[in-house]
Design a protein around this motif. Structure first.
Motif, PDB file in Angstrom:
ATOM      1  N   GLU A 169       0.821  -1.200   0.000  1.00 47.11           N
ATOM      2  CA  GLU A 169       0.000   0.000   0.000  1.00 47.11           C
ATOM      3  C   GLU A 169       0.857   1.253   0.000  1.00 47.11           C
ATOM      4  O   GLU A 169       0.581   2.215  -0.709  1.00 47.11           O
ATOM      5  CB  GLU A 169      -0.918   0.002   1.228  1.00 47.11           C
ATOM      6  N   ASN A 170       1.918   1.183   0.784  1.00 48.50           N
ATOM      7  CA  ASN A 170       2.827   2.326   0.823  1.00 48.50           C
ATOM      8  C   ASN A 170       3.415   2.596  -0.558  1.00 48.50           C
ATOM      9  O   ASN A 170       3.484   3.731  -1.003  1.00 48.50           O
ATOM     10  CB  ASN A 170       3.960   2.069   1.817  1.00 48.50           C
ATOM     11  N   ALA A 171       3.798   1.518  -1.215  1.00 50.83           N
ATOM     12  CA  ALA A 171       4.390   1.673  -2.547  1.00 50.83           C
ATOM     13  C   ALA A 171       3.376   2.321  -3.485  1.00 50.83           C
ATOM     14  O   ALA A 171       3.703   3.222  -4.250  1.00 50.83           O
ATOM     15  CB  ALA A 171       4.822   0.314  -3.081  1.00 50.83           C
ATOM     16  N   ASN A 172       2.122   1.868  -3.375  1.00 54.11           N
ATOM     17  CA  ASN A 172       1.097   2.427  -4.242  1.00 54.11           C
ATOM     18  C   ASN A 172       0.854   3.889  -3.919  1.00 54.11           C
ATOM     19  O   ASN A 172       0.661   4.705  -4.808  1.00 54.11           O
ATOM     20  CB  ASN A 172      -0.210   1.652  -4.055  1.00 54.11           C
ATOM     21  N   ALA A 173       0.872   4.187  -2.617  1.00 48.44           N
ATOM     22  CA  ALA A 173       0.591   5.560  -2.213  1.00 48.44           C
ATOM     23  C   ALA A 173       1.700   6.494  -2.681  1.00 48.44           C
ATOM     24  O   ALA A 173       1.446   7.644  -3.022  1.00 48.44           O
ATOM     25  CB  ALA A 173       0.448   5.626  -0.697  1.00 48.44           C
ATOM     26  N   GLU A 174       2.912   5.974  -2.729  1.00 51.11           N
ATOM     27  CA  GLU A 174       4.034   6.827  -3.102  1.00 51.11           C
ATOM     28  C   GLU A 174       4.144   7.042  -4.611  1.00 51.11           C
ATOM     29  O   GLU A 174       4.756   7.984  -5.063  1.00 51.11           O
ATOM     30  CB  GLU A 174       5.340   6.208  -2.582  1.00 51.11           C
ATOM     31  N   GLN A 175       3.530   6.134  -5.338  1.00 51.12           N
ATOM     32  CA  GLN A 175       3.735   6.156  -6.784  1.00 51.12           C
ATOM     33  C   GLN A 175       3.451   7.498  -7.461  1.00 51.12           C
ATOM     34  O   GLN A 175       4.270   7.959  -8.249  1.00 51.12           O
ATOM     35  CB  GLN A 175       2.920   5.058  -7.455  1.00 51.12           C
ATOM     36  N   PRO A 176       2.315   8.152  -7.147  1.00 53.26           N
ATOM     37  CA  PRO A 176       2.033   9.388  -7.858  1.00 53.26           C
ATOM     38  C   PRO A 176       3.108  10.458  -7.671  1.00 53.26           C
ATOM     39  O   PRO A 176       3.277  11.324  -8.527  1.00 53.26           O
ATOM     40  CB  PRO A 176       0.704   9.842  -7.245  1.00 53.26           C
ATOM     41  N   GLN A 177       3.842  10.382  -6.549  1.00 56.68           N
ATOM     42  CA  GLN A 177       4.864  11.406  -6.331  1.00 56.68           C
ATOM     43  C   GLN A 177       6.128  11.146  -7.145  1.00 56.68           C
ATOM     44  O   GLN A 177       6.818  12.057  -7.550  1.00 56.68           O
ATOM     45  CB  GLN A 177       5.197  11.466  -4.838  1.00 56.68           C
ATOM     46  N   GLY A 178       6.422   9.870  -7.397  1.00 55.98           N
ATOM     47  CA  GLY A 178       7.618   9.526  -8.163  1.00 55.98           C
ATOM     48  C   GLY A 178       7.393   9.843  -9.630  1.00 55.98           C
ATOM     49  O   GLY A 178       6.299  10.199 -10.038  1.00 55.98           O
ATOM     50  N   PRO A 179       8.438   9.763 -10.448  1.00 53.43           N
ATOM     51  CA  PRO A 179       8.258  10.027 -11.876  1.00 53.43           C
ATOM     52  C   PRO A 179       7.358   8.961 -12.493  1.00 53.43           C
ATOM     53  O   PRO A 179       7.615   7.775 -12.346  1.00 53.43           O
ATOM     54  CB  PRO A 179       9.673   9.964 -12.439  1.00 53.43           C
ATOM     55  N   ARG A 180       6.267   9.399 -13.095  1.00 50.41           N
ATOM     56  CA  ARG A 180       5.328   8.448 -13.673  1.00 50.41           C
ATOM     57  C   ARG A 180       5.833   8.011 -15.037  1.00 50.41           C
ATOM     58  O   ARG A 180       6.369   8.812 -15.795  1.00 50.41           O
ATOM     59  CB  ARG A 180       3.977   9.131 -13.808  1.00 50.41           C
ATOM     60  N   SER A 181       5.682   6.722 -15.331  1.00 53.59           N
ATOM     61  CA  SER A 181       6.141   6.254 -16.642  1.00 53.59           C
ATOM     62  C   SER A 181       4.936   5.910 -17.511  1.00 53.59           C
ATOM     63  O   SER A 181       3.855   5.616 -17.023  1.00 53.59           O
ATOM     64  CB  SER A 181       7.064   5.055 -16.486  1.00 53.59           C
ATOM     65  N   PHE A 182       5.155   5.976 -18.825  1.00 55.56           N
ATOM     66  CA  PHE A 182       4.073   5.787 -19.779  1.00 55.56           C
ATOM     67  C   PHE A 182       4.446   4.703 -20.772  1.00 55.56           C
ATOM     68  O   PHE A 182       5.623   4.361 -20.936  1.00 55.56           O
ATOM     69  CB  PHE A 182       3.787   7.103 -20.515  1.00 55.56           C
ATOM     70  N   LEU A 183       3.418   4.205 -21.432  1.00 55.99           N
ATOM     71  CA  LEU A 183       3.620   3.145 -22.421  1.00 55.99           C
ATOM     72  C   LEU A 183       4.444   3.687 -23.600  1.00 55.99           C
ATOM     73  O   LEU A 183       4.137   4.749 -24.146  1.00 55.99           O
ATOM     74  CB  LEU A 183       2.256   2.643 -22.919  1.00 55.99           C
ATOM     75  N   VAL A 184       5.472   2.954 -23.943  1.00 59.42           N
ATOM     76  CA  VAL A 184       6.296   3.339 -25.095  1.00 59.42           C
ATOM     77  C   VAL A 184       5.922   2.434 -26.259  1.00 59.42           C
ATOM     78  O   VAL A 184       5.889   1.216 -26.123  1.00 59.42           O
ATOM     79  CB  VAL A 184       7.794   3.197 -24.758  1.00 59.42           C
ATOM     80  N   SER A 185       5.586   3.041 -27.388  1.00 55.15           N
ATOM     81  CA  SER A 185       5.269   2.240 -28.569  1.00 55.15           C
ATOM     82  C   SER A 185       5.605   3.054 -29.796  1.00 55.15           C
ATOM     83  O   SER A 185       5.808   4.258 -29.728  1.00 55.15           O
ATOM     84  CB  SER A 185       3.792   1.840 -28.569  1.00 55.15           C
ATOM     85  N   SER A 186       5.648   2.373 -30.924  1.00 50.08           N
ATOM     86  CA  SER A 186       6.043   3.019 -32.162  1.00 50.08           C
ATOM     87  C   SER A 186       4.820   3.622 -32.846  1.00 50.08           C
ATOM     88  O   SER A 186       3.739   3.051 -32.793  1.00 50.08           O
ATOM     89  CB  SER A 186       6.712   1.967 -33.054  1.00 50.08           C
ATOM     90  N   ALA A 187       4.992   4.779 -33.471  1.00 55.84           N
ATOM     91  CA  ALA A 187       3.889   5.441 -34.180  1.00 55.84           C
ATOM     92  C   ALA A 187       3.460   4.567 -35.358  1.00 55.84           C
ATOM     93  O   ALA A 187       4.264   3.796 -35.863  1.00 55.84           O
ATOM     94  CB  ALA A 187       4.346   6.825 -34.657  1.00 55.84           C
ATOM     95  N   PRO A 188       2.258   4.684 -35.846  1.00 56.95           N
ATOM     96  CA  PRO A 188       1.184   5.558 -35.390  1.00 56.95           C
ATOM     97  C   PRO A 188       0.450   5.016 -34.163  1.00 56.95           C
ATOM     98  O   PRO A 188       0.453   3.824 -33.925  1.00 56.95           O
ATOM     99  CB  PRO A 188       0.249   5.584 -36.589  1.00 56.95           C
ATOM    100  N   HIS A 189      -0.177   5.948 -33.421  1.00 55.16           N
ATOM    101  CA  HIS A 189      -0.886   5.576 -32.203  1.00 55.16           C
ATOM    102  C   HIS A 189      -2.396   5.553 -32.406  1.00 55.16           C
ATOM    103  O   HIS A 189      -3.160   5.529 -31.457  1.00 55.16           O
ATOM    104  CB  HIS A 189      -0.499   6.534 -31.077  1.00 55.16           C
ATOM    105  N   LEU A 190      -2.810   5.624 -33.654  1.00 59.69           N
ATOM    106  CA  LEU A 190      -4.227   5.516 -33.994  1.00 59.69           C
ATOM    107  C   LEU A 190      -4.392   4.355 -34.968  1.00 59.69           C
ATOM    108  O   LEU A 190      -3.463   4.007 -35.692  1.00 59.69           O
ATOM    109  CB  LEU A 190      -4.724   6.800 -34.678  1.00 59.69           C
ATOM    110  N   ALA A 191      -5.570   3.757 -34.992  1.00 61.22           N
ATOM    111  CA  ALA A 191      -5.864   2.716 -35.968  1.00 61.22           C
ATOM    112  C   ALA A 191      -7.284   2.881 -36.460  1.00 61.22           C
ATOM    113  O   ALA A 191      -8.124   3.478 -35.784  1.00 61.22           O
ATOM    114  CB  ALA A 191      -5.675   1.331 -35.361  1.00 61.22           C
ATOM    115  N   SER A 192      -7.527   2.368 -37.666  1.00 59.37           N
ATOM    116  CA  SER A 192      -8.824   2.586 -38.301  1.00 59.37           C
ATOM    117  C   SER A 192      -9.928   1.837 -37.578  1.00 59.37           C
ATOM    118  O   SER A 192     -11.098   2.123 -37.784  1.00 59.37           O
ATOM    119  CB  SER A 192      -8.765   2.136 -39.753  1.00 59.37           C
ATOM    120  N   GLY A 193      -9.589   0.852 -36.753  1.00 65.42           N
ATOM    121  CA  GLY A 193     -10.612   0.131 -36.007  1.00 65.42           C
ATOM    122  C   GLY A 193     -11.082  -1.129 -36.699  1.00 65.42           C
ATOM    123  O   GLY A 193     -11.858  -1.887 -36.136  1.00 65.42           O
ATOM    124  N   THR A 194     -10.622  -1.372 -37.923  1.00 65.76           N
ATOM    125  CA  THR A 194     -11.018  -2.598 -38.603  1.00 65.76           C
ATOM    126  C   THR A 194     -10.168  -3.751 -38.071  1.00 65.76           C
ATOM    127  O   THR A 194      -9.152  -3.537 -37.414  1.00 65.76           O
ATOM    128  CB  THR A 194     -10.870  -2.455 -40.129  1.00 65.76           C
TER     129      THR A 194
END
Lengths: 461, 344
Positions: free
Chosen positions: B10-35
Motif C-alpha cells: 500500500e505504501n508503494a502504491n501511495a508513493e507512486q504518484p509522487q515519483g516520476p510516472r512512466s508511460f507506455l512506449v510504442s512506435s507510431a502511429p498511435h491511432l488505428a482505423s478500427g477494422t
C-alpha cells in the motif's frame, strides 16, 4: 476513391491514396496562444537540429541575457542555439530528446530579478504589424545569413537547418516555395493558431524564403478543415502580390512534402532517400518556420520559443503555449492541469508520426510541435495477428509501396528483399499500420529495417 | 507477520504518484482505423447471406444442412489443427474458417450427402490451410481445395444436380429426387434445352447450392465491393475477360453460347465476387490482382468451351493460385517517385 473524386469536384488539391484519420483538433483548436514562463531550470540540449551538434560558447555559472548565443557549430549543416531566457548557466550535463536520444545539454536557471524575456514578449511574437516590410529589398545571401545567425531550423519536425535549404544552387534552381500549413496530424493545432494570430509574419517569411532561393511563386497551402485560417490568409495575401493560397483536401499525410507537392503543383518528387523536392524545383517550408524566418530576417529576433500544442484526453486543460526551448514536458503539462489517471501514452508531436516518451523528463526542442497525452480510450495496445494479404496497406500507401512485403522481409532479416521493395523510399507516415486489419505494426518494422540498413552501411565504412 | 507485506504494498502504491510516472512506449502511429480481420470476415459472411437466402428458397432443407455441416467441419478441423500445432484457439473466432465453410458449401451440389461435405470441410482446413501454417499462409484457396478433393473422391455424387424446388409442381411429393442438367451441362449436350437468360439470372436452374442465382451473388458481391472488403480489380478482370472471350468464341462459332449466358451460368459470378477476391491466394499488388482476374476468366472460359468439364472456376482459381507468387514478382509496384535504385 470516391472521397478523392469529391475532393476533385470541390476544387481541393489532393494526391492519390492516403487515409482519413479522426481529426480530434477540438481539444485545443479554440485556445489562443499564451506565453509559458517556466519557474524551474531549463535544460537546453545542444542537438536541436539535423546535422553537426553545437558546442557551448558559455561557461558554467555565467550570466546570459535573453537571446544571447550560447552554443554554435562550425560545420555548415548546423544552427546556433540562443538563451531562451535571461539567467545563469549551469554545469554541462545530459538531456533526453523527445526521440529518446541522450545528448549533451546545459541547465539554465531563469533570472530571479527582472523579466527573463523582453517585455511584451507574446505581443511582440504575435505582432501583426508587418505592412511596411518589402521582401524584395533584402539580399538573398543576407537572408540566409540572418536565418543561420538566429538559429532557424525546420519546425515541422525534421529540424533541417533552414539556411541550407534556402541557399541558391545554380545546378537546381527553385521556382516555387510552398508554406506548409496543412497540419495533417490529428490533435495538433499549433500551426493553425499561429496562422490565425500572426498570419502577416508567416506570409512575409514565405516571401523572404522565396526571395532567398530565387522562387517566383509562393504558395500558402492549408487543409480544408481550417476555413478560418484560409479566410485570414486570403485577406493577408490580397496585398502581397506573388503569393497565392491553395486549399488542400483534408487527408493524411497531406503535410508530407512528397504528397503536398504533387497535390499543389502536380509534380512528382523522385523517391527518397536521394530524391528531394528541389529536384522538381520546389522548397516546402513549415508554417512555424516561415514565421521564424520573418522574425529573424526583418527584426533579428532569434529562435528561442515555439508554439506547442498540449492536447489529448489525458491532459486536463489543453492549450497552445509559446514555450521556451529546454522546458521540461513535466513542468509544461503540470501547468496544463497535469496528466490524468487514464493517460496511457505521451506522444511528442501528433499521434500518426510522433514518438512516445517513457516519462516526462524530456525537453521541448525546436522540432516539438505538440505533446499529445493519449488515454486508453483514444489509442490501444494492439495484438499482432497474421497478415491476411488484404492489400489495404498497398492500396493506402501514399508512396505506392508494398508495406506488408517490406515488413515481412524485415521480420525475416532479408534486407536485400526489403530494398527490392523500395524500403528506403518510405516516409514512415504510418498509413499502413493505421489501416492494417491484422494490427501488424508495419511502419515500425519498416523503420527498424531502415535503421538496420543504416547501421550496416555505417559499420562498413 | 502476514500483514507486513500488504502494508508495504500500500505504501508503494501511495508513493507512486509522487515519483516520476512512466508511460507506455510504442512506435507510431498511435491511432488505428478500427477494422480487424474478424470484422472483414464478418462482412464477407454478411455478403454471403443473400446467396444463402436464395439457396434456402431454391433448395429448402438442403440449404440449411450443407452449410452448417461444412462450417462445423471447418471449425473442428481448425481446432484440432491448433491443438496439434500447440497454438491457442483464437483463430476459431476470427471468422476465416466460417467463411471457408460457407464458400465450400455454396459450391457443392445441393443434394450432396452431408458426410461428404464434412470430409470436404475437414480437407479444406487441414490440408489446404493448417498444413501451410494457418491463416494467411495457404497457397491455394481452401474451399476450392476441399471441393477438388470431393470431386476426385466422389465424382458421381459431385455431378448430381437437384432441380430447384420452385421448378417442380407444388405438392409434388418427388421434389427431393428430381435431378436435371445444369445450364453449362446443357450447353455441352445438344439434346438438352438451354434455359432462358432470365431464369439463369434469377437462379431457377440446376447448379451448386449458392451460385445459381446471379442476382443474389450480385447483391452480396456488390455489397462487399462497396464496403471495400472485396477488391474490384479481380472481379472486373475476371468478368470482363470471360465476357470478351465468350463474345469472340460465339462470333466465330455460334454453337458456343453467348457472353451473357456465360456470365450468368455456373459459378462465374460467385467465383468472381467471392472466390477470386479471396485475399490469401491472390496477388497483393494492384496490377497483379487485375492479372489474376484476367487469368481466372480466361481459364474458366477455356475449360468451359474446350475442356471435358462443363465448369472450370475451381480449376481456374487453383491454377491461378499457383501462379500468384510469380505474378507478384512480375508486378512489384513502382513507388510514386520511381524505384529507389533508379532514383540515384
Amino acid at each position: 476513391m470516391i472521397a478523392e473524386l469529391l475532393d476533385g469536384l470541390k476544387g481541393l488539391k489532393s494526391f492519390p491514396r492516403g487515409i482519413h484519420p479522426p481529426h480530434r483538433k477540438g481539444y485545443a483548436e479554440a485556445e489562443p496562444i499564451r506565453l509559458f514562463s517556466p519557474k524551474q531550470d531549463l535544460l537546453i540540449p545542444f542537438v536541436q537540429h539535423i546535422g553537426a551538434p553545437c558546442e557551448p560558447i558559455v561557461k558554467a555559472k555565467q550570466d546570459v541575457a535573453y537571446g544571447e548565443k550560447i552554443a554554435d557549430a562550425s560545420a555548415p549543416v548546423a544552427a546556433p542555439i540562443h538563451a531562451p531566457l535571461a539567467g545563469k548557466v549551469g554545469a554541462g550535463t545530459m538531456a533526453v530528446l523527445p526521440s529518446g536520444r541522450r545528448v549533451p545539454a546545459i541547465p539554465l536557471t531563469p533570472a530571479a530579478e527582472g523579466e527573463p524575456v523582453p517585455a511584451h514578449f507574446l505581443e511582440q511574437y504575435l505582432d501583426r504589424n508587418w505592412g511596411g516590410v518589402e521582401p524584395s529589398g533584402f539580399d538573398p545571401d543576407e537572408i540566409c545569413q540572418k536565418i543561420r545567425e538566429c538559429g532557424v531550423v525546420g519546425m515541422g519536425g525534421a529540424t533541417f537547418p533552414t539556411h541550407i535549404k534556402l541557399k541558391r544552387n545554380p545546378a537546381k534552381p527553385i521556382d516555387t516555395v510552398i508554406m506548409n500549413g496543412c497540419e495533417c496530424e490529428p490533435y495538433l493545432t499549433s500551426d493553425h493558431r499561429l496562422m490565425l494570430e500572426s498570419p502577416e509574419a508567416i506570409v512575409v517569411g514565405l516571401q523572404l524564403a522565396a526571395r532567398a532561393c530565387g522562387a517566383q511563386r509562393a504558395i500558402v497551402a492549408i487543409e480544408a478543415n481550417k476555413p478560418d485560417a484560409i479566410e485570414v490568409m486570403r485577406q493577408v495575401v490580397r496585398d502581397r502580390p506573388g503569393v497565392e493560397v491553395a486549399v488542400c483536401a483534408t487527408k493524411y499525410p497531406m503535410g508530407g512534402e512528397r504528397q503536398l507537392i504533387p497535390a499543389v503543383l502536380g509534380r512528382t518528387v523522385p523517391s527518397a532517400p536521394k530524391g528531394l523536392p528541389l529536384d522538381v524545383s520546389v522548397v516546402v517550408v513549415n508554417c512555424a518556420t516561415t514565421h521564424s524566418i520573418a522574425r529573424a530576417v526583418v527584426r533579428g529576433q532569434p529562435l528561442t520559443h515555439r508554439v506547442v500544442t498540449v492536447t489529448g484526453l489525458g491532459v486536463s486543460r489543453p492549450g497552445n503555449w509559446l514555450v521556451p526551448f529546454g522546458t521540461r514536458f513535466s513542468e509544461l503539462i503540470e501547468h496544463c492541469g497535469g496528466v490524468s489517471e487514464a493517460a496511457l501514452k505521451v506522444v511528442a508531436g501528433g499521434p500518426m508520426m510522433g514518438p512516445t516518451v517513457p516519462n516526462l523528463d524530456v525537453t521541448v526542442v525546436k522540432g516539438t510541435s505538440g505533446i499529445t497525452v493519449m488515454t486508453e480510450a483514444e489509442t490501444a495496445r494492439w495484438q499482432e495477428t497474421p497478415c491476411i494479404r488484404c492489400g489495404l496497406c498497398v492500396d493506402n500507401c501514399p508512396l505506392h509501396l508494398s508495406p506488408t512485403k517490406i515488413a515481412h522481409a524485415v521480420k525475416f532479416r532479408d534486407y536485400g528483399l526489403a530494398g527490392a521493395y523500395d524500403m528506403n523510399a518510405c516516409c514512415e507516415c504510418g498509413c499502413c499500420s493505421y489501416v492494417c486489419p491484422a494490427h501488424i505494426p508495419l511502419a515500425q518494422y519498416i523503420r527498424a529495417g531502415k535503421d538496420q540498413v543504416r547501421l550496416k552501411a555505417a559499420a562498413k565504412k | 507477520m502476514s500483514e507486513a507485506p500488504t502494508v508495504t504494498q500500500e505504501n508503494a502504491n501511495a508513493e507512486q504518484p509522487q515519483g516520476p510516472r512512466s508511460f507506455l512506449v510504442s512506435s507510431a502511429p498511435h491511432l488505428a482505423s478500427g477494422t480487424s480481420t474478424r470484422c472483414i470476415m464478418f462482412q464477407v459472411v454478411l455478403g454471403l447471406v443473400p446467396l444463402w437466402l436464395a439457396a434456402l428458397y431454391f433448395y429448402r432443407l438442403d440449404a440449411l444442412i450443407l452449410p452448417l455441416v461444412t462450417v462445423a467441419a471447418c471449425l473442428i478441423a481448425e481446432a484440432v489443427a491448433n491443438a496439434m500445432r500447440g497454438r491457442d484457439q483464437r483463430s476459431l473466432t476470427d471468422g476465416s474458417a466460417i467463411v471457408t465453410g460457407l464458400i465450400l458449401a455454396f459450391s457443392l451440389p445441393p443434394d450432396l450427402n452431408p458426410y461428404m461435405a464434412f470430409i470436404g470441410g475437414v480437407v479444406s482446413i487441414a490440408l489446404a490451410k493448417a498444413i501451410f501454417g494457418g491463416l494467411g499462409q495457404n497457397l491455394f484457396n481452401p474451399a476450392m481445395v476441399g471441393r477438388a478433393f470431393l470431386m476426385i473422391c466422389f465424382p458421381a455424387a459431385m455431378g448430381i444436380w437437384t432441380e430447384p424446388v420452385t421448378l417442380a409442381r407444388i405438392g409434388d411429393t418427388a421434389v427431393d429426387g428430381v435431378t436435371m442438367a445444369t445450364p453449362l451441362g446443357a450447353a455441352m449436350d445438344p439434346s438438352v434445352l438451354i434455359p432462358s437468360l432470365w431464369d439463369l439470372f434469377c437462379g431457377r436452374v440446376g447448379g451448386s447450392l449458392g451460385e445459381t442465382s446471379a442476382l443474389a451473388v450480385l447483391i452480396g458481391g456488390l455489397f462487399l465491393v462497396f464496403r471495400r472488403v472485396a477488391d474490384w480489380r479481380p472481379v472486373l478482370g475476371m468478368l470482363a475477360t470471360a465476357f470478351v472471350y465468350a463474345a469472340i468464341a460465339h462470333r466465330i462459332n455460334p454453337e458456343f453460347e453467348g457472353p451473357m449466358f456465360h456470365l450468368f451460368a455456373g459459378s462465374m459470378m460467385f467465383g468472381a465476387f467471392f472466390i477470386a477476391t479471396d485475399y490469401v491466394g491472390a496477388p497483393i499488388t494492384p496490377v497483379g490482382r487485375i492479372l489474376f482476374g484476367i487469368g481466372v476468366g480466361g481459364l474458366v472460359m477455356t475449360i468451359r468451351l474446350f475442356g471435358a468439364y462443363p465448369e472450370g472456376v475451381m480449376f481456374a482459381i487453383l491454377i491461378m493460385n499457383a501462379l500468384t507468387p510469380l505474378i507478384e514478382r512480375w508486378t512489384v509496384p513502382t513507388p510514386f517517385g520511381g524505384h529507389v535504385a533508379a532514383a540515384g
